[in-house]
Design a protein around this motif. Structure first.
Motif, short mmCIF file in Angstrom:
data_model
loop_
_atom_site.label_atom_id
_atom_site.label_comp_id
_atom_site.label_asym_id
_atom_site.label_seq_id
_atom_site.Cartn_x
_atom_site.Cartn_y
_atom_site.Cartn_z
N LEU A 59 1.41 -2.05 -9.03
CA LEU A 59 1.35 -2.35 -7.60
C LEU A 59 2.06 -3.66 -7.29
O LEU A 59 2.71 -3.79 -6.25
CB LEU A 59 -0.11 -2.42 -7.14
CG LEU A 59 -0.85 -1.09 -7.05
CD1 LEU A 59 -2.29 -1.32 -6.60
CD2 LEU A 59 -0.15 -0.12 -6.10
N LEU A 60 1.95 -4.63 -8.18
CA LEU A 60 2.62 -5.91 -7.96
C LEU A 60 4.14 -5.73 -7.91
O LEU A 60 4.84 -6.44 -7.17
CB LEU A 60 2.24 -6.90 -9.05
CG LEU A 60 0.82 -7.46 -8.98
CD1 LEU A 60 0.49 -8.25 -10.25
CD2 LEU A 60 0.63 -8.34 -7.75
N LYS A 61 4.66 -4.78 -8.68
CA LYS A 61 6.11 -4.53 -8.67
C LYS A 61 6.58 -3.99 -7.33
O LYS A 61 7.77 -4.10 -7.00
CB LYS A 61 6.47 -3.52 -9.77
CG LYS A 61 6.28 -4.04 -11.19
CD LYS A 61 6.57 -2.93 -12.19
CE LYS A 61 6.30 -3.39 -13.62
NZ LYS A 61 6.53 -2.30 -14.59
N SER A 62 5.68 -3.40 -6.56
CA SER A 62 6.07 -2.79 -5.29
C SER A 62 6.07 -3.78 -4.13
O SER A 62 6.45 -3.43 -3.01
CB SER A 62 5.12 -1.64 -4.96
OG SER A 62 3.82 -2.12 -4.65
N ASN A 220 -3.99 7.48 -0.03
CA ASN A 220 -2.55 7.25 -0.13
C ASN A 220 -2.24 6.10 -1.08
O ASN A 220 -2.76 5.00 -0.92
CB ASN A 220 -1.96 6.94 1.24
CG ASN A 220 -2.14 8.07 2.22
OD1 ASN A 220 -3.02 8.02 3.06
ND2 ASN A 220 -1.32 9.10 2.11
N SER A 221 -1.34 6.34 -2.03
CA SER A 221 -0.93 5.27 -2.94
C SER A 221 -0.19 4.17 -2.18
O SER A 221 -0.29 2.98 -2.52
CB SER A 221 -0.03 5.83 -4.04
OG SER A 221 1.14 6.43 -3.50
N LEU A 222 0.57 4.54 -1.15
CA LEU A 222 1.31 3.54 -0.39
C LEU A 222 0.38 2.59 0.36
O LEU A 222 0.73 1.43 0.57
CB LEU A 222 2.26 4.23 0.60
CG LEU A 222 3.56 4.77 -0.01
CD1 LEU A 222 4.37 5.52 1.03
CD2 LEU A 222 4.38 3.65 -0.62
N VAL A 223 -0.77 3.07 0.77
CA VAL A 223 -1.73 2.18 1.44
C VAL A 223 -2.17 1.08 0.48
O VAL A 223 -2.30 -0.09 0.86
CB VAL A 223 -2.93 2.99 1.96
CG1 VAL A 223 -4.07 2.06 2.39
CG2 VAL A 223 -2.51 3.87 3.12
N LEU A 224 -2.39 1.44 -0.79
CA LEU A 224 -2.79 0.44 -1.78
C LEU A 224 -1.72 -0.64 -1.94
O LEU A 224 -2.03 -1.83 -2.04
CB LEU A 224 -3.05 1.11 -3.13
CG LEU A 224 -4.22 2.10 -3.19
CD1 LEU A 224 -4.28 2.74 -4.58
CD2 LEU A 224 -5.54 1.43 -2.85
#
Length: 430
Positions: A59-62, A220-224
């Protein structure tokens, strides 16, 4: 179409909940197979019902190079809670879609020779492109409104702020295990994390062997990646070294360019800031766990982690969920998650039915849950924040609570708000 009078995002945006179309696979759908019950045999899950863990490092990479934030002021908080701006999260989604539209550039910048990351990024961008421009806050089976801050999340923050143990909220949550279901912007978890990080270093050193776990789940993964994790980082900003908080190219005195954390602003997400955030979590012995996907899959995963015949003390001492009961079709799936995830403690907790008239106003001082730290051996419990009725959608608090009682559970009112759309926070357990 119903519009809420209460708004937490930009003033020029309407917060809306539409009528539901025919359900598809997702948290707001009816499962055709038997529900997952911790006391019954498991069943196979369909692909659409599965959930997936994603690591903090992934997640940090995003994260983008810079995020915009605004303070959330509330009468119960001494200092505002920071949250990422909705327009900033949407702008990042637009950029994702734009980069996906130019695959040659993405290929040149991706060091992964297998192309797996490109495929995953393209899928995430396509997912976001479906709902970033939608004139609705709910697309069943695709998007469950997680990018926006809803009043139920703020209600949970207000309730948690009333914890009365010596040492405050941080000491109360230290060493506990917390799960936030349907976390979205994760305001309650961000508040608990900020409270924990504020414990004086001397106290932390003496108890550094006690791990505190925050588990955040959203459909949703994008919400995270877009709001949940950024808001946790914003909660940690006051406790990071000052040298990582200023713009990377600034040549001025560091103190002169530090962001004002009580005013809207921007923060540069530099490698130094990310490493400082991870080091702070390690120093305070905080574990962050992230899961996305369907509640059926989450319930099955929690059942595996916390089987009925396991030693007492497994599971979560506190489960938080806000604005997740708007569709009656999702109630059973949510109940499966709550029952499978709760800790069964070595000490019981007193279950007392509380009348509505007794629950109005501030929290009762006698509530046992707010007087006993989560790391103690009591039974786990749930705090549910919801509107009394979700007009135009079909769900409501009373119908959900009836299902709780039918499943052998109990509940009692914690706090109620009657101005505007009626809302409550209710304590639930089994």
């Amino acid at each position: 179409m119903f519009k809420f009078d209460f708004q937490l995002e930009e003033e020029d945006e309407d917060v809306q909940i539409p009528s539901l179309p025919t359900p598809t696979a997702g948290p707001s759908t009816t499962r055709t197979a038997a529900s997952i019950d911790p006391t019954q045999e498991k069943r196979s899950l369909t692909d659409a019902e599965r959930c997936h863990d994603v690591s903090l490092d992934e997640l940090l990479k995003s994260l983008p190079v810079e995020i915009s934030y605004s303070p959330l002021y509330h009468s119960s908080l001494e200092t505002p809670l920071l949250r990422r701006d909705l327009f900033d999260a949407r702008f990042q989604l637009y950029n994702r879609a734009e980069s996906t539209a130019h695959p040659d550039a993405a290929a040149n910048s991706d060091p992964d020779p297998t192309g797996n990351r490109q495929t995953e990024q393209a899928g995430n961008a396509a997912e976001g492109d479906e709902y970033v421009d939608a004139q609705t806050d709910l697309i069943p089976g695709l998007y469950e409104g997680g990018l926006k801050s809803w009043e139920g999340g703020v209600d949970l923050v207000e309730v948690l702020n009333g914890v009365g143990v010596e040492g405050g909220v941080g000491e109360w949550v230290r060493g506990g295990r917390v799960l936030e279901v349907g976390c979205g912007t994760s305001l309650p978890t961000a508040y608990l994390l900020r409270s924990l990080l504020s414990i004086p270093p001397a106290t932390t050193i003496a108890t550094s062997t006690v791990k505190t776990t925050f588990h955040l789940q959203d459909y949703n993964s994008l919400v995270l990646s877009l709001v949940s994790l950024p808001n946790l980082i914003l909660a940690a900003l006051p406790f990071l070294p000052t040298e990582v908080l200023h713009a990377p190219d600034e040549e001025e005195d560091v103190e002169a360019v530090l962001p004002d954390l009580e005013q809207p602003g921007n923060i540069h997400i530099t490698p130094a800031l990310i490493e400082a955030f991870k080091a702070l979590l390690q120093e305070k012995n905080v574990e962050l766990v992230f899961t996305y996907g369907h509640w059926a899959g989450l319930a099955a995963e929690l059942q595996d982690r916390n089987p009925k015949d396991s030693q007492r003390g497994a599971g979560y001492g506190l489960i938080l969920t806000a604005e997740t009961i708007y569709a009656e079709e999702s109630h059973q799936s949510l109940l499966d998650v709550l029952r499978a995830g709760l800790k069964k403690g070595t000490k019981g907790i007193e279950h007392v039915d509380v009348g509505l008239e007794e629950s109005l106003g501030d929290l009762k001082v006698g509530d046992e849950w707010k007087r006993r730290p989560l790391r103690d051996g009591g039974d786990g419990f749930v705090l549910v924040a919801a509107k009394v009725l979700y007009f135009g959608v079909g769900g409501g608090l009373q119908g959900f609570l009836e299902r709780v009682k039918a499943s052998g559970g109990w509940y009692k009112n914690v706090k109620e708000w009657v101005k505007g759309v009626g809302r409550k926070v209710v304590q639930v357990g089994w």
